[in-house]
Design a protein around this motif. Structure first.
Motif, mmCIF file in Angstrom:
data_model
loop_
_atom_site.group_PDB
_atom_site.id
_atom_site.type_symbol
_atom_site.label_atom_id
_atom_site.label_comp_id
_atom_site.label_asym_id
_atom_site.label_seq_id
_atom_site.Cartn_x
_atom_site.Cartn_y
_atom_site.Cartn_z
ATOM 1 N N LEU A 29 0.806 -1.225 0.000
ATOM 2 C CA LEU A 29 0.000 0.000 0.000
ATOM 3 C C LEU A 29 0.837 1.272 0.000
ATOM 4 C CD1 LEU A 29 -2.775 -0.990 2.573
ATOM 5 C CD2 LEU A 29 -2.602 -1.535 0.139
ATOM 6 N N GLY A 30 2.136 1.142 0.257
ATOM 7 C CA GLY A 30 2.990 2.324 0.250
ATOM 8 C C GLY A 30 3.761 2.500 1.535
ATOM 9 N N LEU A 31 4.198 3.720 1.778
ATOM 10 C CA LEU A 31 5.054 4.043 2.922
ATOM 11 C C LEU A 31 4.452 3.593 4.247
ATOM 12 C CD1 LEU A 31 7.572 5.545 4.065
ATOM 13 C CD2 LEU A 31 6.190 7.631 4.048
ATOM 14 N N LYS A 32 3.141 3.727 4.397
ATOM 15 C CA LYS A 32 2.509 3.436 5.690
ATOM 16 C C LYS A 32 2.647 1.980 6.110
ATOM 17 C CE LYS A 32 -1.983 3.299 3.305
ATOM 18 N NZ LYS A 32 -3.235 4.054 3.114
ATOM 19 N N VAL A 33 2.896 1.071 5.150
ATOM 20 C CA VAL A 33 3.114 -0.338 5.504
ATOM 21 C C VAL A 33 4.546 -0.784 5.194
ATOM 22 C CG1 VAL A 33 0.690 -0.947 5.226
ATOM 23 C CG2 VAL A 33 2.242 -1.193 3.266
ATOM 24 N N GLY A 34 5.382 0.175 4.789
ATOM 25 C CA GLY A 34 6.798 -0.133 4.557
ATOM 26 C C GLY A 34 7.113 -0.706 3.188
ATOM 27 N N LYS A 35 6.108 -0.797 2.317
ATOM 28 C CA LYS A 35 6.375 -1.304 0.967
ATOM 29 C C LYS A 35 5.264 -0.887 0.011
ATOM 30 C CE LYS A 35 4.262 -5.833 1.931
ATOM 31 N NZ LYS A 35 4.433 -7.302 1.894
ATOM 32 N N GLY A 36 5.688 -0.509 -1.170
ATOM 33 C CA GLY A 36 4.766 -0.129 -2.234
ATOM 34 C C GLY A 36 5.508 -0.323 -3.545
ATOM 35 N N TRP A 37 5.644 0.732 -4.307
ATOM 36 C CA TRP A 37 6.502 0.667 -5.498
ATOM 37 C C TRP A 37 7.962 0.524 -5.088
ATOM 38 C CZ3 TRP A 37 4.254 -0.241 -9.966
ATOM 39 C CH2 TRP A 37 2.941 0.201 -10.188
ATOM 40 N N TYR A 38 8.255 0.963 -3.871
ATOM 41 C CA TYR A 38 9.584 0.820 -3.266
ATOM 42 C C TYR A 38 9.425 0.085 -1.942
ATOM 43 C CZ TYR A 38 10.951 4.619 -6.482
ATOM 44 O OH TYR A 38 11.194 5.389 -7.590
ATOM 45 N N LYS A 39 10.545 -0.220 -1.314
ATOM 46 C CA LYS A 39 10.503 -0.698 0.067
ATOM 47 C C LYS A 39 11.114 0.382 0.953
ATOM 48 C CE LYS A 39 14.799 -3.443 -0.281
ATOM 49 N NZ LYS A 39 15.393 -4.789 -0.103
ATOM 50 N N TYR A 40 10.735 0.355 2.224
ATOM 51 C CA TYR A 40 11.176 1.369 3.178
ATOM 52 C C TYR A 40 11.647 0.649 4.434
ATOM 53 C CZ TYR A 40 8.572 4.285 -0.058
ATOM 54 O OH TYR A 40 8.124 4.908 -1.206
ATOM 55 N N GLU A 41 12.880 0.932 4.815
ATOM 56 C CA GLU A 41 13.470 0.223 5.961
ATOM 57 C C GLU A 41 13.681 1.190 7.115
ATOM 58 O OE1 GLU A 41 16.941 -1.636 4.310
ATOM 59 O OE2 GLU A 41 15.775 -3.196 3.262
ATOM 60 N N SER A 61 12.620 4.218 7.469
ATOM 61 C CA SER A 61 12.677 5.645 7.127
ATOM 62 C C SER A 61 11.773 5.899 5.928
ATOM 63 C CB SER A 61 14.114 6.065 6.798
ATOM 64 O OG SER A 61 14.478 5.600 5.504
ATOM 65 N N ARG A 62 11.736 7.161 5.514
ATOM 66 C CA ARG A 62 10.921 7.532 4.353
ATOM 67 C C ARG A 62 11.713 7.443 3.051
ATOM 68 N NH1 ARG A 62 6.517 11.064 6.212
ATOM 69 N NH2 ARG A 62 6.615 12.273 4.289
ATOM 70 N N THR A 63 12.943 6.968 3.143
ATOM 71 C CA THR A 63 13.784 6.880 1.949
ATOM 72 C C THR A 63 13.374 5.691 1.092
ATOM 73 O OG1 THR A 63 15.642 7.829 3.176
ATOM 74 C CG2 THR A 63 16.152 6.690 1.098
ATOM 75 N N PRO A 64 13.009 5.928 -0.179
ATOM 76 C CA PRO A 64 12.589 4.816 -1.040
ATOM 77 C C PRO A 64 13.785 3.981 -1.498
ATOM 78 C CG PRO A 64 12.586 6.866 -2.287
ATOM 79 C CD PRO A 64 12.934 7.231 -0.873
ATOM 80 N N ILE A 65 13.631 2.669 -1.433
ATOM 81 C CA ILE A 65 14.685 1.748 -1.869
ATOM 82 C C ILE A 65 14.102 0.853 -2.962
ATOM 83 C CG2 ILE A 65 16.254 -0.103 -1.165
ATOM 84 C CD1 ILE A 65 15.908 0.998 1.744
ATOM 85 N N PRO A 66 14.723 0.833 -4.156
ATOM 86 C CA PRO A 66 14.224 -0.064 -5.206
ATOM 87 C C PRO A 66 14.121 -1.496 -4.685
ATOM 88 C CG PRO A 66 15.849 1.450 -6.105
ATOM 89 C CD PRO A 66 15.873 1.642 -4.612
ATOM 90 N N ASP A 67 13.010 -2.151 -4.995
ATOM 91 C CA ASP A 67 12.717 -3.467 -4.431
ATOM 92 C C ASP A 67 12.719 -4.539 -5.514
ATOM 93 O OD1 ASP A 67 11.742 -5.656 -3.066
ATOM 94 O OD2 ASP A 67 10.189 -4.532 -2.002
ATOM 95 N N PRO A 68 13.572 -5.558 -5.372
ATOM 96 C CA PRO A 68 13.600 -6.647 -6.356
ATOM 97 C C PRO A 68 12.236 -7.321 -6.530
ATOM 98 C CG PRO A 68 15.483 -6.799 -4.876
ATOM 99 C CD PRO A 68 14.599 -5.736 -4.322
ATOM 100 N N GLU A 69 11.421 -7.316 -5.480
ATOM 101 C CA GLU A 69 10.094 -7.924 -5.572
ATOM 102 C C GLU A 69 9.213 -7.198 -6.584
ATOM 103 O OE1 GLU A 69 6.978 -10.465 -5.032
ATOM 104 O OE2 GLU A 69 9.024 -10.707 -4.273
#
Length: 727
Positions: free
Chosen positions: A575-587, A589-597
Motif C-alpha cells: 500500500l505504500g510508505l505506511k506499511v513499509g512497501k509499495g513501489w519501493y521498500k522502506y526500511e 525511514s521515508r527513503t525509497p529503496i528499489p525493491d527486487p520484488e
C-alpha cells in the motif's frame, strides 16, 4: 516618487511609491537627486532614508525586468554607492519589509535600524535571478559567507531580530515605537564618527578562509532542495567571488551572473509565476460573476464535517483564519481524537513560535466540538470532508440542507466528484460549491474552489474570500470529473504505468522527474499518498483486476488500454510508505529503496504478455509523463473549466509540487514551443489511437499552432475567444 524634508540638521528622504514603495525608475531619479541636495547642504549633518506609508522599499519594480527602462540611470547600485560615499552618516530606517533592492539600499547606508516587527531578506532567487545591486558582495561582508549563502540561495525573509544578531541591524526599535524619530536621533549620535569601516566596500569577508568548504556544503544543499534550478547555483558562485576578489571585481562577477540569469528561461518562468499568483485572485465565472462584481458574505463561523486527516487540517486552517470553528463527528471517539489532534497542533505551533500565546488561546477557545448536525444549524459555512463517496456525500448534504439556516453555504472537499450532483441533494443548489483542499490542508497552500451550474455569485465570492483569509493560493475552476488538478493528474499516472509495461522500472521514471525538478517522482508520491487511494477509485469505476469477469484481457478495459500493475501491488498488500512497501521498500525511514520484488512483478507481467523491454530515453519518459498533462490542460481551457493557463499552472505549482523554475505545465509548453509539443502528441496519437484517448490532440492546441505558431501565453485565451466569436 520620493519626498525630501529636513528636521533641523537631519535630511529625511522618504520613498513614496505605494503600495510597496518599489524602486521604479522615477523613484531612483528622485533618490539620487535628493542625496545630492543633502550632500551639498552645509546645514545637513546626517541623512535618514526611509519609506512612507506601510513599508521601507521592498525592492526593484518587477514590471521593469526584461525591459529597457530597468537599465536607465540611475540604477539601484548607483544609489547604493552614493549612500556609501556620502561624507555624512546615512541611516536606513526600516519598517515593514526591506527586501531585495530595498535591503541592498540599506546595505549602502552606513547604519541600519529597524522595527522589531520588520522583515529583511534578499529573495531574488525566487524570481530566478540574484541580488544585482551589490547584495552578493555586501551581505557576506556583514553576516559572513555561510549566512549570506543561506540568505541569498534560498531567498527566505528573516525577522529584524535575526538580522540584529548577525550584525546587519545596528538597533532595534520596539513595537509601537517611532522608527523615523528613532532614526533621526540615532543619525545625530553618529555625526563626527569615522565612516571608514561603515563603508562595506572597504570591509573584508570575515570567513573568507572557509570559502571552499562552505561552497561545497551549500552546493550540496541547493542540489537537494532546488533540483535542476540554475539561479541558486549562480547565486552561490557569485557570493563565492566576494571572498576571492576585490569588491570591484566581485561586482563584475555579480553583473555577469545577473545577465546569465536574465537571459535564461528560468527567470522568465519565475517572474511569470510571481504575477500569476496575483492574477488568480482576479477570478471569473463566465455567465455568473467575477471578482470585481460579486460581493462575499461575511463568514464568522465555519463547521467542518468529518475529522479525518483532511478534516483536521481544514479545521486548523479555519482557526488560523480567526473563525469560530465547529468540528463535527457523529462518533464520539472519532470526535475526541480529532479535537485532541487539533488542540495538540495548536500547542505545537505555539512552541515553535509560529503563533503567539494570545493567538493560541484564541484558537483553542474557538473550537466547538459537535456530535450532531443540529449543533451547526446557525453556522455561516459548512465544509464537508468525509470519505470520497457520492452516496455518502449526498446523504450528508440532504441532512445539512434541512438543519442549516437558509443563508448557510454548503461546500464539499471532494477531489473528483460532480458538484452539481451533490447540490441536487439540497433545495439550495445556489448555496453549494466545492472547496478542494490539498493534504495536509493546514500546510499545503493550494485551494481549488469549484463552482457548480447553479452556484450564486455570492457563494463563489465567499469561498474565494475564505481562501484568501486562510492565506491560500485560491484558484476558481468549473465543474467536471477531477476538476483541473486531478483530471490532468490521472493521465500522468496512467502513462507512468504504461512506461513500466514497455521499458522502465519505477526508480528510472522517478529519476527523470526529479532531474527535471520535482521533489519526488510519480511512484514515490504514490507510495507517500497510499496506493490504495487510487485502487479505491478504480474499484468505484469497476475496472480493477479482481473485478473483471474470467477471460477479460488484462491489458484492456473495453476499447481502452489498461495496465493492472498498480492493482497487483495493492492486492499483494503493497500500500505504500505506511506499511513499509509499495513501489519501493522502506526500511525504518521515508527513503525509497528499489525493491527486487517489484521488479519481479513487472518482469513476470511482461513475460506473460510477451513484452520485450526496450531502451527508453529520458527525453521520451519526460515527454510521455508531461505532455498528456499539457494536452489535457488545453482541453480544460477549451471547455472553460479553467479561465486562464496561469490558473492551471498555479494549481500544479502549489498542489502538485511542479518545479517553479519551469513555470507549470502550460508555461512549460510555451517554453518548449507549441508546435513541438503538438508534433509529439500527434505522433503518440497516431501510434496509440482510440485506446489511449489522452493523446488525442486538443482542438485548441491544434488551432493555435496552425494559425499562430507559438503565441505568447498571455494571448492564448484572447485569440481563442476572438476565433470563437467569428464562428
Amino acid at each position: 516618487m520620493a519626498l525630501y524634508s529636513r528636521e533641523d540638521d537631519v535630511a529625511i528622504i522618504a520613498v513614496n511609491n505605494p503600495p510597496m514603495n518599489a524602486l521604479s525608475h522615477h523613484v531612483r531619479k528622485d533618490l539620487i537627486k535628493f542625496l545630492k541636495v543633502a550632500e551639498a547642504d552645509e546645514n545637513v549633518t546626517a541623512i535618514v532614508l526611509c519609506g512612507d506609508g506601510r513599508t521601507f522599499p521592498v525592492g526593484a519594480d518587477i514590471k521593469e525586468f526584461h525591459k529597457s527602462v530597468s537599465a536607465l540611470g540611475p540604477t539601484i547600485i548607483d544609489i547604493v554607492h552614493a549612500l556609501e560615499k556620502s561624507s555624512k552618516p546615512t541611516v536606513a530606517a526600516i519598517h515593514g519589509s526591506a527586501l531585495g533592492g530595498g535591503l541592498e539600499l540599506a546595505l549602502g547606508c552606513h547604519y541600519r535600524i529597524a522595527m522589531s516587527t520588520s522583515k529583511v531578506g534578499l529573495p531574488e532567487v525566487k524570481l530566478g535571478i540574484l541580488p544585482g545591486a551589490g547584495g552578493t558582495q555586501r551581505l557576506p561582508r556583514v553576516i559572513g559567507l555561510d549566512n549570506a549563502m543561506k540568505w541569498i540561495a534560498y531567498g527566505h525573509h528573516h525577522p529584524a531580530g535575526v538580522g540584529a544578531s548577525l550584525g546587519l541591524i545596528d538597533r532595534i526599535v520596539a513595537k509601537g515605537g517611532d522608527i523615523r524619530r528613532s532614526a533621526i536621533l540615532f543619525a545625530r549620535s553618529m555625526v563626527g564618527k569615522g565612516l571608514g569601516q561603515r563603508r562595506l566596500s572597504n570591509v573584508s569577508v570575515p570567513d573568507a578562509s572557509k570559502v571552499e568548504e562552505l561552497m561545497a556544503k551549500h552546493l550540496k544543499e541547493v542540489g537537494l532542495r532546488t533540483r535542476g534550478a540554475l539561479a541558486p547555483v549562480v547565486c552561490l558562485q557569485v557570493i563565492k567571488s566576494s571572498a576571492l576578489l576585490s569588491y570591484k571585481d566581485g561586482l563584475e562577477s555579480e553583473r555577469q551572473g545577473m545577465m546569465t540569469l536574465l537571459a535564461s528561461s528560468e527567470s522568465k518562468a519565475q517572474i511569470y509565476s510571481f504575477f500569476s499568483e496575483r492574477q488568480v485572485s482576479k477570478w471569473n465565472a463566465p455567465g455568473i460573476a467575477n471578482h470585481a462584481t460579486a460581493k462575499p458574505m461575511q463568514v464568522r463561523s465555519i463547521a467542518v464535517v468529518g475529522l479525518g486527516t483532511m478534516g483536521r487540517g481544514i479545521a486548523i486552517s479555519s482557526l488560523k483564519a480567526g473563525k469560530k470553528t465547529y468540528v463535527v463527528e457523529l462518533n464520539s471517539k472519532a470526535l475526541a481524537a480529532g479535537v485532541k489532534y487539533i488542540r495538540g497542533y495548536i500547542e505545537t505551533m505555539k512552541k515553535r513560535a509560529q503563533i503567539s500565546e494570545e493567538q493560541a488561546a484564541a484558537m483553542q477557545s474557538a473550537i466547538i466540538p459537535v456530535s450532531s448536525y443540529n449543533g451547526i444549524a446557525n453556522v455561516d459555512l459548512v465544509i464537508e470532508a468525509v470519505f470520497e463517496n457520492m452516496k455518502i456525500k449526498k446523504e450528508i448534504f440532504g441532512k445539512l440542507d434541512k438543519v442549516c439556516k437558509p443563508s448557510t453555504i454548503l461546500a464539499s472537499n471532494t477531489s473528483t466528484l460532480d458538484i452539481d450532483e451533490i447540490a441536487s441533494a439540497t433545495k439550495r443548489p445556489e448555496k453549494v460549491a466545492g472547496m478542494h483542499f490539498f493534504a495536509p490542508a493546514h500546510i499545503m497552500l493550494l485551494l481549488e474552489n469549484i463552482y457548480g451550474r447553479k452556484s450564486s455569485a455570492e457563494t463563489i465570492a465567499t469561498i474565494m474570500d475564505i481562501g484568501k483569509q486562510m492565506k491560500k493560493i485560491t484558484v476558481l475552476v468549473g465543474n467536471c470529473v477531477g476538476f483541473v488538478g486531478n483530471r490532468m493528474y490521472g493521465y500522468y499516472t496512467t502513462e507512468s504505468v504504461f512506461i513500466l509495461e514497455e521499458a522502465a522500472y519505477p526508480e528510472q521514471v522517478d529519476k527523470v522527474l526529479t532531474d527535471y525538478g520535482f521533489a519526488m517522482g510519480r511512484f514515490q508520491v504514490g507510495d507517500l499518498s497510499g496506493n490504495d487511494i487510487g485502487y479505491k477509485i478504480r474499484t468505484g469505476l469497476g475496472i480493477t483486476h479482481k473485478q473483471q469477469p474470467a477471460g477479460t484481457p488484462e491489458r484492456k478495459r473495453g476499447v481502452l488500454r489498461y495496465c493492472p500493475l498498480g492493482d497487483f501491488l495493492v492486492e499483494k498488500g503493497r500500500l505504500g510508505l505506511k506499511v513499509g512497501k509499495g513501489w519501493y521498500k522502506y526500511e525504518g525511514s521515508r527513503t525509497p529503496i528499489p525493491d527486487p520484488e517489484v521488479r519481479k512483478i513487472i518482469d513476470e507481467y511482461r513475460t506473460r504478455h510477451h513484452i520485450v523491454p526496450r531502451d527508453i530515453s529520458s527525453e521520451e519518459v519526460l515527454q510521455r509523463m508531461l505532455y498528456p498533462l499539457i494536452n489535457e490542460g488545453f482541453k480544460i481551457l477549451e471547455e472553460g473549466i479553467a479561465a486562464n493557463p496561469w490558473d492551471i499552472d498555479m494549481i500544479y505549482q502549489y498542489g502538485y509540487a511542479w518545479p517553479r523554475h519551469t513555470g507549470g505545465p502550460m508555461y512549460y509548453a510555451f517554453t518548449i514551443g507549441l508546435p513541438q509539443v503538438l508534433k509529439v502528441i500527434e505522433e503518440h496519437w497516431k501510434a496509440a489511437g482510440a485506446s489511449e484517448p489522452h493523446w488525442q490532440p486538443s482542438t485548441m492546441l491544434t488551432w493555435l499552432v496552425e494559425n499562430h505558431g507559438n503565441p505568447d501565453i498571455s494571448q492564448w485565451m484572447p485569440l481563442m475567444q476572438k476565433h470563437k466569436s467569428k464562428t
